[in-house]
Design a protein around this motif. Structure first.
Motif, PDB file in Angstrom:
ATOM      1  N   ALA A 272       0.839  -1.196   0.000  1.00 55.49           N
ATOM      2  CA  ALA A 272       0.000   0.000   0.000  1.00 55.49           C
ATOM      3  C   ALA A 272       0.876   1.248   0.000  1.00 55.49           C
ATOM      4  CB  ALA A 272      -0.912  -0.012   1.216  1.00 55.49           C
ATOM      5  N   PRO A 273       0.411   2.331  -0.620  1.00 56.53           N
ATOM      6  CA  PRO A 273       1.194   3.571  -0.631  1.00 56.53           C
ATOM      7  C   PRO A 273       1.406   4.111   0.789  1.00 56.53           C
ATOM      8  CG  PRO A 273      -0.533   3.631  -2.287  1.00 56.53           C
ATOM      9  CD  PRO A 273      -0.802   2.433  -1.431  1.00 56.53           C
ATOM     10  N   ARG A 274       2.574   4.705   1.029  1.00 58.72           N
ATOM     11  CA  ARG A 274       2.878   5.372   2.295  1.00 58.72           C
ATOM     12  C   ARG A 274       3.537   6.712   1.979  1.00 58.72           C
ATOM     13  NH1 ARG A 274       8.320   4.609   3.591  1.00 58.72           N
ATOM     14  NH2 ARG A 274       9.383   2.976   2.412  1.00 58.72           N
ATOM     15  N   PRO A 275       3.344   7.695   2.853  1.00 61.52           N
ATOM     16  CA  PRO A 275       3.883   9.039   2.543  1.00 61.52           C
ATOM     17  C   PRO A 275       5.406   9.056   2.573  1.00 61.52           C
ATOM     18  CG  PRO A 275       2.915   8.964   4.751  1.00 61.52           C
ATOM     19  CD  PRO A 275       2.581   7.664   4.101  1.00 61.52           C
ATOM     20  N   ARG A 276       5.984   9.704   1.566  1.00 58.84           N
ATOM     21  CA  ARG A 276       7.433   9.860   1.480  1.00 58.84           C
ATOM     22  C   ARG A 276       7.733  11.264   0.974  1.00 58.84           C
ATOM     23  NH1 ARG A 276       9.768   4.335  -1.423  1.00 58.84           N
ATOM     24  NH2 ARG A 276       8.292   2.863  -0.515  1.00 58.84           N
ATOM     25  N   LEU A 277       8.909  11.751   1.327  1.00 61.60           N
ATOM     26  CA  LEU A 277       9.366  13.032   0.795  1.00 61.60           C
ATOM     27  C   LEU A 277      10.091  12.767  -0.520  1.00 61.60           C
ATOM     28  CD1 LEU A 277      10.708  14.890   3.973  1.00 61.60           C
ATOM     29  CD2 LEU A 277       8.480  15.090   2.873  1.00 61.60           C
ATOM     30  N   MET A 278       9.455  13.134  -1.600  1.00 65.83           N
ATOM     31  CA  MET A 278      10.016  12.913  -2.933  1.00 65.83           C
ATOM     32  C   MET A 278      10.361  14.259  -3.553  1.00 65.83           C
ATOM     33  SD  MET A 278       9.708   9.566  -3.109  1.00 65.83           S
ATOM     34  CE  MET A 278      10.071   9.218  -4.838  1.00 65.83           C
ATOM     35  N   VAL A 279      11.544  14.352  -4.160  1.00 69.78           N
ATOM     36  CA  VAL A 279      11.964  15.592  -4.821  1.00 69.78           C
ATOM     37  C   VAL A 279      12.403  15.251  -6.245  1.00 69.78           C
ATOM     38  CG1 VAL A 279      12.692  16.623  -2.639  1.00 69.78           C
ATOM     39  CG2 VAL A 279      14.359  15.397  -4.053  1.00 69.78           C
ATOM     40  N   PRO A 280      12.360  16.225  -7.147  1.00 73.53           N
ATOM     41  CA  PRO A 280      12.815  15.964  -8.525  1.00 73.53           C
ATOM     42  C   PRO A 280      14.300  15.623  -8.566  1.00 73.53           C
ATOM     43  CG  PRO A 280      11.468  17.951  -8.418  1.00 73.53           C
ATOM     44  CD  PRO A 280      11.757  17.557  -7.000  1.00 73.53           C
ATOM     45  N   LEU A 281      14.651  14.660  -9.391  1.00 71.59           N
ATOM     46  CA  LEU A 281      16.062  14.289  -9.545  1.00 71.59           C
ATOM     47  C   LEU A 281      16.901  15.463 -10.039  1.00 71.59           C
ATOM     48  CD1 LEU A 281      15.971  10.704 -11.107  1.00 71.59           C
ATOM     49  CD2 LEU A 281      17.175  11.381  -9.034  1.00 71.59           C
ATOM     50  N   LEU A 309      19.627  10.203   0.311  1.00 75.73           N
ATOM     51  CA  LEU A 309      18.587   9.798  -0.634  1.00 75.73           C
ATOM     52  C   LEU A 309      18.233   8.324  -0.490  1.00 75.73           C
ATOM     53  CD1 LEU A 309      19.833  11.630  -3.860  1.00 75.73           C
ATOM     54  CD2 LEU A 309      18.293  12.476  -2.070  1.00 75.73           C
ATOM     55  N   GLY A 310      17.028   7.991  -0.947  1.00 77.26           N
ATOM     56  CA  GLY A 310      16.553   6.614  -0.948  1.00 77.26           C
ATOM     57  C   GLY A 310      16.278   6.140  -2.360  1.00 77.26           C
ATOM     58  N   GLU A 311      15.099   5.542  -2.571  1.00 73.92           N
ATOM     59  CA  GLU A 311      14.756   4.959  -3.871  1.00 73.92           C
ATOM     60  C   GLU A 311      14.450   6.040  -4.900  1.00 73.92           C
ATOM     61  OE1 GLU A 311      11.719   2.042  -3.801  1.00 73.92           O
ATOM     62  OE2 GLU A 311      12.463   1.047  -2.014  1.00 73.92           O
ATOM     63  N   THR A 312      14.754   5.711  -6.147  1.00 74.23           N
ATOM     64  CA  THR A 312      14.423   6.583  -7.274  1.00 74.23           C
ATOM     65  C   THR A 312      13.184   6.063  -7.965  1.00 74.23           C
ATOM     66  OG1 THR A 312      16.741   7.176  -7.608  1.00 74.23           O
ATOM     67  CG2 THR A 312      15.246   7.531  -9.461  1.00 74.23           C
ATOM     68  N   ARG A 313      12.238   6.948  -8.226  1.00 72.11           N
ATOM     69  CA  ARG A 313      11.017   6.594  -8.941  1.00 72.11           C
ATOM     70  C   ARG A 313      10.843   7.544 -10.118  1.00 72.11           C
ATOM     71  NH1 ARG A 313       7.536   3.544  -5.654  1.00 72.11           N
ATOM     72  NH2 ARG A 313       8.904   2.189  -4.412  1.00 72.11           N
ATOM     73  N   ALA A 314      11.025   7.004 -11.313  1.00 76.12           N
ATOM     74  CA  ALA A 314      10.899   7.804 -12.537  1.00 76.12           C
ATOM     75  C   ALA A 314      11.841   9.010 -12.434  1.00 76.12           C
ATOM     76  CB  ALA A 314       9.455   8.216 -12.764  1.00 76.12           C
ATOM     77  N   ASP A 315      11.294  10.238 -12.434  1.00 75.33           N
ATOM     78  CA  ASP A 315      12.129  11.434 -12.395  1.00 75.33           C
ATOM     79  C   ASP A 315      12.200  12.034 -10.999  1.00 75.33           C
ATOM     80  OD1 ASP A 315       9.503  12.178 -12.253  1.00 75.33           O
ATOM     81  OD2 ASP A 315       9.671  13.857 -13.653  1.00 75.33           O
ATOM     82  N   ARG A 316      11.829  11.245  -9.960  1.00 76.54           N
ATOM     83  CA  ARG A 316      11.878  11.732  -8.582  1.00 76.54           C
ATOM     84  C   ARG A 316      12.672  10.760  -7.717  1.00 76.54           C
ATOM     85  NH1 ARG A 316       6.142  12.821  -6.318  1.00 76.54           N
ATOM     86  NH2 ARG A 316       5.876  10.649  -6.987  1.00 76.54           N
ATOM     87  N   VAL A 317      13.170  11.282  -6.573  1.00 77.06           N
ATOM     88  CA  VAL A 317      13.953  10.463  -5.675  1.00 77.06           C
ATOM     89  C   VAL A 317      13.500  10.750  -4.244  1.00 77.06           C
ATOM     90  CG1 VAL A 317      15.803  12.178  -5.509  1.00 77.06           C
ATOM     91  CG2 VAL A 317      16.291   9.775  -5.004  1.00 77.06           C
ATOM     92  N   GLU A 318      13.518   9.736  -3.396  1.00 75.27           N
ATOM     93  CA  GLU A 318      13.092   9.883  -2.006  1.00 75.27           C
ATOM     94  C   GLU A 318      14.226  10.496  -1.187  1.00 75.27           C
ATOM     95  OE1 GLU A 318      11.370   7.134   1.683  1.00 75.27           O
ATOM     96  OE2 GLU A 318      12.241   6.205  -0.120  1.00 75.27           O
ATOM     97  N   VAL A 319      13.868  11.437  -0.302  1.00 77.41           N
ATOM     98  CA  VAL A 319      14.817  12.037   0.625  1.00 77.41           C
ATOM     99  C   VAL A 319      14.581  11.433   2.005  1.00 77.41           C
ATOM    100  CG1 VAL A 319      15.611  14.161   1.719  1.00 77.41           C
ATOM    101  CG2 VAL A 319      14.958  14.177  -0.686  1.00 77.41           C
ATOM    102  N   LEU A 320      15.575  10.736   2.514  1.00 77.60           N
ATOM    103  CA  LEU A 320      15.458  10.080   3.814  1.00 77.60           C
ATOM    104  C   LEU A 320      15.838  11.004   4.958  1.00 77.60           C
ATOM    105  CD1 LEU A 320      17.025   6.618   2.867  1.00 77.60           C
ATOM    106  CD2 LEU A 320      14.604   7.232   2.945  1.00 77.60           C
ATOM    107  N   ALA A 321      16.736  11.922   4.730  1.00 79.83           N
ATOM    108  CA  ALA A 321      17.177  12.836   5.781  1.00 79.83           C
ATOM    109  C   ALA A 321      17.728  14.100   5.150  1.00 79.83           C
ATOM    110  CB  ALA A 321      18.249  12.175   6.646  1.00 79.83           C
TER     111      ALA A 321
END
Length: 340
Positions: A272-281, A309-321
């Motif tokens: 299931a989807p969970r909230p993440r901080l995603m920013v443009p690559l 950074l964490g996982e990359t999704r398409a043109d965005r990447v997760e920011v862990l800290a």
């Protein structure tokens, strides 16, 4: 370079001249589902290797690799004389088989008459029947060959069995074709699939009921992403690679940009989807061992801040800290650097 890294670590604030003109992105939690990303290869589910049925020299070659052809379109021609010679030979064999069958039939009738008069034994009658049955089978086979060879134009004029794209032409004009020899490979671009290889340890987490996205890294624009129309998880595993294959059918429109053999990546949703901080690559700055973004303050000043950074999704990447909800970052790091 050393001064740049020290400045990044210290969180140095850049001069804010023209900083208000920077395009920014507001960091907000985005619902993103967990997924498994697997390498895949594009295949055609309808691919045909067209082979020669007769021997002869290639006298006509009307297509080349990459051509689109219609069903029934002429692809190449084999020397008509070779076809005529083969047809004559097959007809001669059929005539000989019919003559042999006629002899065997008369012999059986005579032996049956003598057996009824008790002049010959049962063994003699059995031999006559066996000979007749053998001659009958041979005659039927020869007649079938003759019937097939009689369609001479289809043997020396080879046409496309369906509409598609020429993958390869394996002969040249003037070369010799032999029965069973591959001549042309044809595939249907509207019947493609991606075959993904998933580690066996993660195969149990696959959810065929959820949409599977297929990424075509070498394709730009709207067709960079495709959605599988069907998902088939093969029930066997590869013992050498400890992996499972998954077949993902592509929509017919994918054939415009995808080709058999092309590299792809399959993205399987597994939770299931969970909230993440995603920013443009594009907003991420990478220098040696430092990964950072330019954070734009309310007064327009831009500060370089290191992030994890964490996982990359398409043109965005997760920011862990390194970032918090509501902060603004510069979308163009180069513009932020140039406006010190």
């Amino acid at each position: 370079m050393g001064l740049w890294v020290l400045a990044a670590a210290a969180g140095m604030t850049l001069p804010d001249a023209h900083a208000e003109k920077l395009a920014t992105y507001v960091v907000e939690p985005t619902p993103v589902a967990d997924e498994i990303v697997a390498d895949a290869t594009i295949e055609s589910t309808r691919q045909t290797s067209i082979a020669a049925q007769i021997s002869g020299r290639i006298t006509g070659l009307y297509v080349k690799a990459g051509d689109r052809v219609n069903a029934g379109q002429r692809l190449l021609a084999v020397d008509q004389r070779a076809a005529d010679q083969q047809l004559a030979a097959v007809r001669a064999q059929a005539a000989a088989a019919r003559a042999e069958l006629d002899v065997a039939r008369r012999e059986l009738e005579r032996t049956q008459y003598l057996f009824d008069k008790q002049y010959v034994s049962q063994a003699a009658l059995d031999r006559a029947k066996a000979r007749y049955q053998s001659a009958s089978s041979m005659a039927q086979a020869r007649l079938a060959d003759a019937g097939a060879a009689a369609v001479g134009p289809t043997l020396h004029n080879i046409a496309a069995p369906y509409a598609g794209t020429i993958a390869s032409v394996d002969v040249e004009l003037g070369s010799m074709a032999m029965p069973g020899m591959p001549l042309i490979t044809l595939f249907d671009p509207g019947a493609l699939r991606a075959v993904a290889t998933v580690p066996q340890a993660r195969a149990a987490a696959l959810r065929p009921d959820l949409p599977v996205r297929i990424e075509l890294p070498d394709v730009s624009g709207a067709q960079h992403w495709q959605t599988a129309t069907s998902v088939t998880i093969l029930p066997v595993a590869d013992s050498l690679s400890a992996s499972v294959q998954v077949r993902l059918s592509l929509p017919a429109s994918a054939g415009v940009v995808a080709r058999p053999g092309m590299y792809a990546r399959a993205h399987f949703l597994v939770g299931a989807p969970r909230p993440r901080l995603m920013v443009p690559l594009a907003a991420v700055v990478r220098r040696t061992e430092v990964t950072a973004v330019y954070v734009v303050a309310s007064n327009g000043s831009a500060t370089l801040r290191q992030v994890r950074l964490g996982e990359t999704r398409a043109d965005r990447v997760e920011v862990l800290a390194g970032l918090s909800t509501g902060e603004r970052i510069a979308l163009d790091p180069l513009a932020a650097t140039n406006k010190r």
